[in-house]
Design a protein around this motif. Structure first.
Motif, mmCIF file in Angstrom:
data_model
loop_
_atom_site.group_PDB
_atom_site.id
_atom_site.type_symbol
_atom_site.label_atom_id
_atom_site.label_comp_id
_atom_site.label_asym_id
_atom_site.label_seq_id
_atom_site.Cartn_x
_atom_site.Cartn_y
_atom_site.Cartn_z
ATOM 1 N N PRO A 69 0.802 -1.241 0.000
ATOM 2 C CA PRO A 69 0.000 0.000 0.000
ATOM 3 C C PRO A 69 0.826 1.279 0.000
ATOM 4 O O PRO A 69 0.320 2.338 -0.381
ATOM 5 N N THR A 118 -3.167 7.847 -2.552
ATOM 6 C CA THR A 118 -4.144 7.763 -3.631
ATOM 7 C C THR A 118 -5.126 8.917 -3.522
ATOM 8 O O THR A 118 -5.201 9.611 -2.491
ATOM 9 N N ALA A 176 0.889 2.343 -3.708
ATOM 10 C CA ALA A 176 -0.323 2.236 -4.530
ATOM 11 C C ALA A 176 -0.588 3.493 -5.345
ATOM 12 O O ALA A 176 -1.136 3.432 -6.446
#
Length: 295
Positions: free
Chosen positions: A12, A116, A15
């Motif tokens: 993550p 993100t 990401a």
């Protein structure tokens, strides 16, 4: 085309990266090792850069089939390797020498994390709901790994610091993970707000980007917050700050020279009374923040 090979807990982190592709494989077991090696060889990479330097990553690099293989010594495993390293040195210059040996430019001492769009939106919404403005709050991390209670600045010192910051008109947010949940509840009951587990790694870095500064113990959280491009002040006692400080934050180390530091003990012997950290007074931290123009 650039790929990062990592294990599930760390995927993550990358990401939101705009150019990096991520391949995730388990770290343990012969089957996982075989799967990883088969994938590596199938990709036919022109170059492999071993930034980990573990026995596992060295074997994978050697058997990858890549013509260019860069990594830390032993040199015979690699086609490119820096000069012999001093293990007491900070890892950042060591890794810079590694990539320079393979013809890449050195990285700048400002780490980055790419949240993100969803993570950025979650932070914006939470700040609005809490009525928190950019630069009007600070992050405090009073915890550490459960294995390293010796890294923690005294709890009463953190409370005194938080109250002084609140008196200066700043909101105090206590951050951390599950190891700090009980501690943060107790701290927030006295002053500030409990933000334990409010965001995952990249989201926490995005939250920090809106803060004025952070004051933390030597921990993974310290390194994470340095990616937010804010001042991060970190307490060091049982470990050597020269080896472990957050990249780009070496001038903001808070420490006190005592004979037994660094000891690398997870628990401070009672006879030493945790002097390396206990004797750093909250007033001294406040004075440092004032000198740096943050209060």
């Amino acid at each position: 085309e650039v790929w990062l090979l990592t294990s599930p807990p760390f995927a993550p982190l990358f990401a939101g990266h705009p150019r990096l592709q991520v391949a995730v494989f388990p770290r343990r077991g012969a089957h996982a090792m075989w799967q990883t090696l088969r994938w590596l060889r199938t990709q036919r990479f022109a170059a492999v850069y071993d930034l980990q330097g573990s026995d596992r990553s060295r074997v994978l690099t050697l058997l990858s089939g890549a013509r260019k293989r860069a990594g830390i010594a032993p040199r015979w495993l690699y086609t490119h390797s820096p000069r012999q390293d001093d293990i007491r040195e900070h890892v950042f210059p060591r890794l810079n020498r590694l990539i320079e040996s393979a013809g890449l430019p050195a990285a700048s001492p400002q780490p980055h994390i790419w949240p993100t769009a969803a993570e950025r939106r979650a932070v914006t919404e939470r700040l609005a709901a809490e009525g928190l403005r950019d630069g009007a709050f600070v992050l405090l991390h009073a915890g550490s790994s459960a294995r390293w209670p010796s890294k923690r600045w005294e709890q009463e010192h953190f409370v005194a610091l938080a109250r002084a910051l609140a008196d200066a008109g700043l909101e105090v947010l206590w951050i951390g993970g599950r190891d700090e949940a009980e501690l943060n509840r107790a701290l927030a009951a006295q002053v500030g707000r409990d933000f334990t587990g409010a965001f995952f790694i990249a989201g926490l870095a995005e939250l920090a980007r809106h803060a004025r500064f952070a004051v933390v113990n030597d921990s993974g959280t310290m390194h994470l917050l340095s990616a937010a491009d804010i001042p991060v002040y970190a307490f060091f006692g049982p470990t050597d700050w020269r080896r472990h400080h957050a990249v780009g934050q070496g001038e903001r180390v808070l420490s006190r020279a005592v004979e037994c530091s660094p000891c690398y003990l997870g628990q401070c012997p009672p006879a030493r009374r945790h002097a390396c950290l206990a004797d750093i007074e909250p007033d001294a931290v406040i004075e440092r923040l004032r000198r740096d123009g943050l209060l």
